[in-house]
Design an enzyme around this catalytic site. Structure first.
Site, short mmCIF file in Angstrom:
data_model
loop_
_atom_site.label_atom_id
_atom_site.label_comp_id
_atom_site.label_asym_id
_atom_site.label_seq_id
_atom_site.Cartn_x
_atom_site.Cartn_y
_atom_site.Cartn_z
N HIS A 40 0.84 -1.20 0.00
CA HIS A 40 0.00 0.00 0.00
C HIS A 40 0.88 1.26 0.00
O HIS A 40 0.64 2.20 -0.74
CB HIS A 40 -0.87 0.07 1.26
CG HIS A 40 -1.93 -0.99 1.38
ND1 HIS A 40 -2.13 -1.73 2.52
CD2 HIS A 40 -2.87 -1.43 0.50
CE1 HIS A 40 -3.14 -2.55 2.35
NE2 HIS A 40 -3.61 -2.40 1.13
N LYS B 73 -16.37 -7.38 6.36
CA LYS B 73 -15.11 -7.83 6.97
C LYS B 73 -15.06 -7.46 8.44
O LYS B 73 -15.47 -6.38 8.82
CB LYS B 73 -13.92 -7.14 6.28
CG LYS B 73 -13.59 -7.66 4.90
CD LYS B 73 -12.29 -7.02 4.41
CE LYS B 73 -11.99 -7.33 2.95
NZ LYS B 73 -10.89 -6.49 2.43
N ARG C 181 -2.53 -5.95 -8.43
CA ARG C 181 -1.58 -7.04 -8.20
C ARG C 181 -1.76 -8.06 -9.32
O ARG C 181 -2.07 -7.70 -10.44
CB ARG C 181 -1.80 -7.64 -6.81
CG ARG C 181 -1.38 -6.70 -5.70
CD ARG C 181 -1.94 -7.10 -4.37
NE ARG C 181 -3.39 -6.89 -4.33
CZ ARG C 181 -4.12 -6.96 -3.24
NH1 ARG C 181 -3.58 -7.24 -2.10
NH2 ARG C 181 -5.42 -6.75 -3.30
N SER D 275 -3.12 -7.53 3.04
CA SER D 275 -3.24 -7.43 4.50
C SER D 275 -3.57 -8.80 5.09
O SER D 275 -3.06 -9.16 6.16
CB SER D 275 -4.33 -6.42 4.88
OG SER D 275 -3.97 -5.15 4.43
#
Ligand code: ADP
Length: 161
Positions: free
Chosen positions: A17, A41, A90, A128
């Site tokens: 990040h 989440k 990504r 993460s």
């Protein structure tokens, strides 16, 4: 003034990040990193804690502001005068979902574009959730998390093994 928004969960902010933040801050006059609420989440850090962690790792970047919001992203960007949403890409798995969100955000707010920055190769597989998983096995996290927040992470992972 060109204002960009970099939204995410940042639970916690990783070196991947931070790499995107630094590169985007070089491109735009102002970058707002915004911790978004994701009802699906259960976070490790509260929204306020995540904001604080990002502020600490970006304190040397004068044009970076850190905020949090429960608003719809396209509405948030409008309110803040943001014209670009920055996203990190990504491996191909990010693409489908991000492409769809970019189209929807542009439809809701036609003044808003999404710009994708490709992940640096060493952060390509970093997320993460990977950090949380590795952390729970006691792996050295110095390649994955900014140095100054590793102690915060270690404390939390011990409380919530
Ligand atoms: P994570 O998937 O790590 O939980 P977020 O949901 O907080 O991350 O993601 C916020 C934004 O940062 C997304 O655009 C995501 O694609 C991007 N991002 C996450 N990890 C990386 C990384 N290692 N390199 C580049 N961009 C990343």
């Amino acid at each position: 003034m060109k204002i960009a928004i970099y939204p995410g969960s940042f639970d916690p902010v990783t070196s991947g990040h931070l790499n995107i933040i630094r590169r985007a801050a070089n491109i735009f006059d102002k970058l707002i990193v915004c911790v978004m609420v994701n009802a699906g989440k259960k976070p490790m850090f509260t929204q306020e804690e995540r904001v604080d962690l990002i502020r600490r790792v970006t304190k040397d970047l004068p044009n970076v502001e850190v905020d949090c919001s429960a608003d719809l992203l396209a509405e948030y960007a409008r309110r803040k005068g943001g014209c670009v949403i920055v996203k990190g890409l990504r491996a191909g798995s990010d693409f489908e979902n991000e492409f769809q969100m970019a189209l929807i955000n542009h439809k809701i707010n036609p003044g808003l574009d999404t710009m994708f920055l490709t992940a640096e190769s060493q952060y390509m597989y970093l997320s993460s959730s990977t950090v949380k998983e590795l952390g729970s096995y006691g792996v050295d996290l110095s390649d994955f998390l900014p140095e100054e927040i590793i102690p915060d992470f270690q404390k939390r992972i011990k409380i919530n093994p």
